[in-house]
Design a protein around this motif. Structure first.
Motif, PDB file in Angstrom:
ATOM      1  N   GLN A   1       1.043  -1.164   0.199  1.00 41.22           N
ATOM      2  CA  GLN A   1      -0.151   0.129   0.159  1.00 41.22           C
ATOM      3  C   GLN A   1       0.738   0.936   0.174  1.00 41.22           C
ATOM      4  N   ALA A   2       1.764   1.403   0.862  1.00 46.23           N
ATOM      5  CA  ALA A   2       2.862   2.335   1.068  1.00 46.23           C
ATOM      6  C   ALA A   2       3.499   2.749  -0.213  1.00 46.23           C
ATOM      7  N   ASN A   3       4.210   0.972  -0.907  1.00 47.06           N
ATOM      8  CA  ASN A   3       4.699   2.168  -2.432  1.00 47.06           C
ATOM      9  C   ASN A   3       3.984   2.124  -3.552  1.00 47.06           C
ATOM     10  N   ASN A   4       2.686   1.572  -3.345  1.00 47.43           N
ATOM     11  CA  ASN A   4       1.981   2.328  -4.389  1.00 47.43           C
ATOM     12  C   ASN A   4       1.402   3.298  -4.372  1.00 47.43           C
ATOM     13  N   ALA A   5       1.284   4.046  -2.992  1.00 47.99           N
ATOM     14  CA  ALA A   5       1.237   6.028  -2.664  1.00 47.99           C
ATOM     15  C   ALA A   5       2.617   6.426  -3.220  1.00 47.99           C
ATOM     16  N   ALA A   6       3.484   5.545  -2.962  1.00 47.88           N
ATOM     17  CA  ALA A   6       4.250   6.474  -3.576  1.00 47.88           C
ATOM     18  C   ALA A   6       4.770   6.212  -5.704  1.00 47.88           C
ATOM     19  N   GLU A   7       4.012   5.521  -5.399  1.00 49.31           N
ATOM     20  CA  GLU A   7       4.323   5.195  -7.507  1.00 49.31           C
ATOM     21  C   GLU A   7       3.547   6.239  -7.915  1.00 49.31           C
ATOM     22  N   ARG A   8       2.038   6.223  -7.051  1.00 52.76           N
ATOM     23  CA  ARG A   8       0.783   6.899  -7.454  1.00 52.76           C
ATOM     24  C   ARG A   8       0.961   8.542  -7.850  1.00 52.76           C
ATOM     25  N   ILE A   9       2.640   9.134  -7.162  1.00 54.98           N
ATOM     26  CA  ILE A   9       2.788  10.767  -7.659  1.00 54.98           C
ATOM     27  C   ILE A   9       3.546  11.102  -8.315  1.00 54.98           C
ATOM     28  N   TRP A  10       4.203   9.692  -8.908  1.00 56.42           N
ATOM     29  CA  TRP A  10       5.041   9.800  -9.962  1.00 56.42           C
ATOM     30  C   TRP A  10       4.321  10.700 -11.153  1.00 56.42           C
ATOM     31  N   PRO A  11       3.177  10.628 -11.597  1.00 58.33           N
ATOM     32  CA  PRO A  11       2.625  11.185 -12.427  1.00 58.33           C
ATOM     33  C   PRO A  11       2.346  12.473 -12.302  1.00 58.33           C
ATOM     34  N   ASN A  12       2.076  12.680 -11.261  1.00 58.47           N
ATOM     35  CA  ASN A  12       1.711  13.379 -10.548  1.00 58.47           C
ATOM     36  C   ASN A  12       2.483  14.662  -9.918  1.00 58.47           C
ATOM     37  N   LEU A  13       3.831  14.619 -10.780  1.00 59.66           N
ATOM     38  CA  LEU A  13       5.121  15.163  -9.779  1.00 59.66           C
ATOM     39  C   LEU A  13       5.420  16.648 -10.287  1.00 59.66           C
ATOM     40  N   CYS A  14       5.240  16.945 -11.206  1.00 60.51           N
ATOM     41  CA  CYS A  14       5.795  18.031 -11.512  1.00 60.51           C
ATOM     42  C   CYS A  14       4.555  18.877 -10.805  1.00 60.51           C
ATOM     43  N   ALA A  15       3.069  18.988 -10.658  1.00 61.77           N
ATOM     44  CA  ALA A  15       1.533  19.995  -9.874  1.00 61.77           C
ATOM     45  C   ALA A  15       1.876  19.495  -9.115  1.00 61.77           C
ATOM     46  N   LEU A  16       2.269  18.888  -8.190  1.00 61.09           N
ATOM     47  CA  LEU A  16       2.592  18.587  -7.267  1.00 61.09           C
ATOM     48  C   LEU A  16       3.865  19.266  -6.653  1.00 61.09           C
ATOM     49  N   LYS A  17       5.311  19.887  -7.393  1.00 59.30           N
ATOM     50  CA  LYS A  17       5.800  20.677  -6.585  1.00 59.30           C
ATOM     51  C   LYS A  17       5.850  21.449  -7.409  1.00 59.30           C
ATOM     52  N   HIS A  18       5.114  22.004  -8.124  1.00 62.39           N
ATOM     53  CA  HIS A  18       5.064  23.498  -8.220  1.00 62.39           C
ATOM     54  C   HIS A  18       3.511  24.589  -8.792  1.00 62.39           C
ATOM     55  N   GLY A  19       2.630  23.815  -8.269  1.00 63.72           N
ATOM     56  CA  GLY A  19       0.759  23.504  -7.787  1.00 63.72           C
ATOM     57  C   GLY A  19       0.398  23.394  -7.070  1.00 63.72           C
ATOM     58  N   GLY A  20       1.258  23.506  -5.788  1.00 63.89           N
ATOM     59  CA  GLY A  20       0.470  22.518  -4.902  1.00 63.89           C
ATOM     60  C   GLY A  20       0.337  21.095  -5.003  1.00 63.89           C
ATOM     61  N   GLY A  21      -1.564  21.136  -4.860  1.00 59.95           N
ATOM     62  CA  GLY A  21      -2.335  19.983  -5.462  1.00 59.95           C
ATOM     63  C   GLY A  21      -2.372  19.196  -4.547  1.00 59.95           C
ATOM     64  N   PHE A  22      -0.875  19.126  -3.033  1.00 59.38           N
ATOM     65  CA  PHE A  22      -0.762  18.042  -2.480  1.00 59.38           C
ATOM     66  C   PHE A  22      -2.003  18.013  -1.300  1.00 59.38           C
ATOM     67  N   ASN A  23      -3.600  18.073  -1.702  1.00 57.10           N
ATOM     68  CA  ASN A  23      -4.373  18.518  -1.057  1.00 57.10           C
ATOM     69  C   ASN A  23      -5.109  17.012  -0.380  1.00 57.10           C
ATOM     70  N   GLY A  24      -5.350  17.324   0.782  1.00 57.56           N
ATOM     71  CA  GLY A  24      -6.830  16.637   0.922  1.00 57.56           C
ATOM     72  C   GLY A  24      -7.491  16.096  -0.367  1.00 57.56           C
ATOM     73  N   ASN A  25      -7.955  16.772  -1.158  1.00 58.51           N
ATOM     74  CA  ASN A  25      -8.944  15.722  -2.395  1.00 58.51           C
ATOM     75  C   ASN A  25      -7.973  14.578  -3.017  1.00 58.51           C
TER      76      ASN A  25
END
Length: 136
Positions: free
Chosen positions: A52-76
């Motif tokens: 489960q933890a590795n799956n969550a870490a891998e699901r971040i990769w497609p959204n990496l640029c948006a998370l680093k530069h646009g925020g988006g790491f919110n509850g939703n």
């Protein structure tokens, strides 16, 4: 003249003692088997938590640029994209996204009475990407 009787076989007392000893030994083996199943289930839960933890870490990769530069790491995002696939597990993330992300997974395990919490933590490291590298 007295004829001496020759005993052949076992007496009832000997048989009862051997049955009691065998019963105690089988109860001990049954108890060991039960503990073995408890530890096997705990190991299975731990393995699923790692997945489960590795799956969550891998699901971040497609959204990496948006998370680093646009925020988006919110509850939703956390509740939909990074949510665990099995309801018994809960995943905890830090409040803000950073390159060294700690992901913690917890699960209930009432089978073992060792008093320890059933949780694990992995650390995912992501590369530092500039806005130009992200195409922004």
């Amino acid at each position: 003249m007295r004829v001496k009787a020759i005993q052949s076989g076992f007496s009832l007392l000997e048989i009862m003692v051997s049955v009691a000893i065998a019963a105690i030994a089988l109860l001990g083996l049954g108890s060991a088997q039960l503990k073995s199943l408890q530890y096997a289930t705990s190991s299975f839960n731990y393995t699923i938590a790692i997945v489960q933890a590795n799956n969550a870490a891998e699901r971040i990769w497609p959204n990496l640029c948006a998370l680093k530069h646009g925020g988006g790491f919110n509850g939703n995002f956390k509740n939909t994209t990074l949510a665990p696939q099995i309801d018994d597990y809960s995943i905890t993330f830090p409040a803000n996204f950073n390159d060294d992300l700690a992901i913690e997974v917890q699960w209930p395990d009432s089978r073992l009475d060792d008093g320890l919490q059933s949780k694990l933590r992995i650390f995912a490291q992501y590369p530092t990407l500039s806005a130009a590298e992200c195409g922004l």
